[in-house]
Design a protein around this motif. Structure first.
Motif, PDB file in Angstrom:
ATOM      1  N   PHE A 158      89.630  33.946 -31.057  1.00  0.00           N
ATOM      2  CA  PHE A 158      88.372  33.210 -30.978  1.00  0.00           C
ATOM      3  C   PHE A 158      87.789  33.427 -29.588  1.00  0.00           C
ATOM      4  N   ILE A 159      86.745  34.256 -29.489  1.00  0.00           N
ATOM      5  CA  ILE A 159      86.121  34.566 -28.208  1.00  0.00           C
ATOM      6  C   ILE A 159      84.924  33.645 -28.027  1.00  0.00           C
ATOM      7  N   ILE A 160      85.032  32.719 -27.098  1.00  0.00           N
ATOM      8  CA  ILE A 160      83.976  31.735 -26.920  1.00  0.00           C
ATOM      9  C   ILE A 160      83.829  31.350 -25.449  1.00  0.00           C
ATOM     10  N   GLY A 161      82.583  31.194 -25.027  1.00  0.00           N
ATOM     11  CA  GLY A 161      82.299  30.796 -23.658  1.00  0.00           C
ATOM     12  C   GLY A 161      80.901  30.222 -23.576  1.00  0.00           C
ATOM     13  N   ALA A 162      80.458  29.922 -22.371  1.00  0.00           N
ATOM     14  CA  ALA A 162      79.150  29.319 -22.165  1.00  0.00           C
ATOM     15  C   ALA A 162      78.420  30.046 -21.048  1.00  0.00           C
ATOM     16  N   PRO A 206      72.109  22.462 -23.547  1.00  0.00           N
ATOM     17  CA  PRO A 206      71.669  21.804 -22.303  1.00  0.00           C
ATOM     18  C   PRO A 206      72.733  20.897 -21.691  1.00  0.00           C
ATOM     19  N   LEU A 207      73.790  21.538 -21.196  1.00  0.00           N
ATOM     20  CA  LEU A 207      74.917  20.801 -20.612  1.00  0.00           C
ATOM     21  C   LEU A 207      75.376  21.481 -19.329  1.00  0.00           C
ATOM     22  N   ASP A 208      76.158  20.759 -18.521  1.00  0.00           N
ATOM     23  CA  ASP A 208      76.777  21.354 -17.351  1.00  0.00           C
ATOM     24  C   ASP A 208      78.136  21.928 -17.743  1.00  0.00           C
ATOM     25  N   HIS A 234      66.726  24.032 -27.554  1.00  0.00           N
ATOM     26  CA  HIS A 234      68.158  23.973 -27.787  1.00  0.00           C
ATOM     27  C   HIS A 234      68.679  22.536 -27.692  1.00  0.00           C
ATOM     28  N   GLU A 235      69.706  22.252 -28.502  1.00  0.00           N
ATOM     29  CA  GLU A 235      70.360  20.950 -28.480  1.00  0.00           C
ATOM     30  C   GLU A 235      71.867  21.159 -28.416  1.00  0.00           C
ATOM     31  N   GLU A 236      72.594  20.123 -28.020  1.00  0.00           N
ATOM     32  CA  GLU A 236      74.051  20.179 -27.974  1.00  0.00           C
ATOM     33  C   GLU A 236      74.614  20.397 -29.383  1.00  0.00           C
ATOM     34  N   ILE A 237      75.769  21.043 -29.446  1.00  0.00           N
ATOM     35  CA  ILE A 237      76.398  21.349 -30.723  1.00  0.00           C
ATOM     36  C   ILE A 237      76.668  20.067 -31.523  1.00  0.00           C
TER      37      ILE A 237
END
Length: 282
Positions: A5-9, A261-263, A229-232
């Protein structure tokens, strides 16, 4: 063997290349997205080769997935003004030159807005730019991003992206990044008919061209053409849609990048949430 699972921000470049890696680890990620320069300007810091070498070393040691460099939002490759198109060329050429120091990664850009010049004009200008920038030996894959279709934005449909791809000579250097907020706002029902949307993508562009996913919920309803955009799980797509997306057989092996839209700490919580939704995740 389980799929990785390749995931990042999206991460900040304020502490350099090594800082990107450290931010990603802090967010429980194994990849990341970043801007090489000011996202709403043109300036880029001098390239720090020592810092870049350290990033390559750290990513290799940690088996990170491909990172994604995002072009500045200010670029418009299909502007009606020549100096704006020239600016897009200069910035993208320099970004890609820098990315070539990190072989095998991704570079993403918004196709732009034709400003009432028409889609045919836009296709000619964007494909012309790509034909100047792409070269046979390059190891970076350049991605066209799916867009929400606000105003005269290009990339609101799979057909528009296909028209660009068809006119690019080095098609093997080109792919697509699918943004979940954008295509939902553009009118693609990935909540109720993900299978149908992917079947349409495959018939028009080909799933082999899909190289990355931007995971974003939306503040607006399907077909709104708004791009907010909104948070998941807190928007109109909802958590179940994301569970289907990250587990879908045709998508699960792609890299996923959050642009919510998060830190950094908020992204960590989202990454952990998505990991909990991934089938057989360890």
């Amino acid at each position: 063997m389980k799929d990785k699972f390749i995931i990042g921000a999206h991460q900040s470049m304020d502490k350099g290349f090594e800082g990107l890696f450290n931010y990603a680890v802090e967010a429980q990620s194994n990849t990341f997205q970043f801007f090489m320069r000011n996202p709403r300007g043109s300036k880029a810091k001098d390239f720090d080769y020592k810092d870049a070498d350290r990033l390559k070393e750290l990513m290799e040691e940690s088996s990170f997935g491909p990172m994604l460099c995002h072009a500045p939002y200010t670029l418009n490759p299909c502007s009606d003004k020549e100096y704006v198109r020239e600016f897009a060329f200069e910035v993208m050429e320099d970004d890609i030159k820098r990315m070539e120091y990190f072989p095998g990664h991704l570079y993403n850009f918004h196709p732009g807005s034709h400003l009432k010049q028409g889609i045919d004009y836009a296709v000619e200008e964007i494909s012309s730019l790509l034909n100047k920038i792409l070269f046979p030996e390059m190891q970076t894959t350049v991605l066209l991003e799916t867009m929400s279709g606000k105003g005269t934005e290009v990339g609101r449909s799979f057909e528009e992206l296909k028209k660009i791809i068809d006119k690019v000579e080095l098609k093997d250097k080109l792919g697509v990044c699918l943004d979940t907020c954008h295509i939902y706002d553009a009118g693609c029902d990935i909540v109720s008919d993900l299978e149908g949307v992917l079947k349409e993508f495959d018939s028009i562009i080909g799933l082999e061209k899909l190289k990355a996913i931007h995971l974003n919920d939306s503040k607006n309803p399907m077909g709104s053409h708004k791009d907010r955009h909104e948070e998941i799980g807190k928007g109109t797509l909802g958590i179940e849609a994301f569970k289907k997306i990250i587990n879908h057989r045709d998508l699960r092996n792609l890299p996923f990048y959050l642009e919510t839209p998060l830190d950094n700490w908020g992204h960590r919580d989202e990454v952990l949430l998505l990991k909990s939704l991934r089938d057989d995740y360890e």
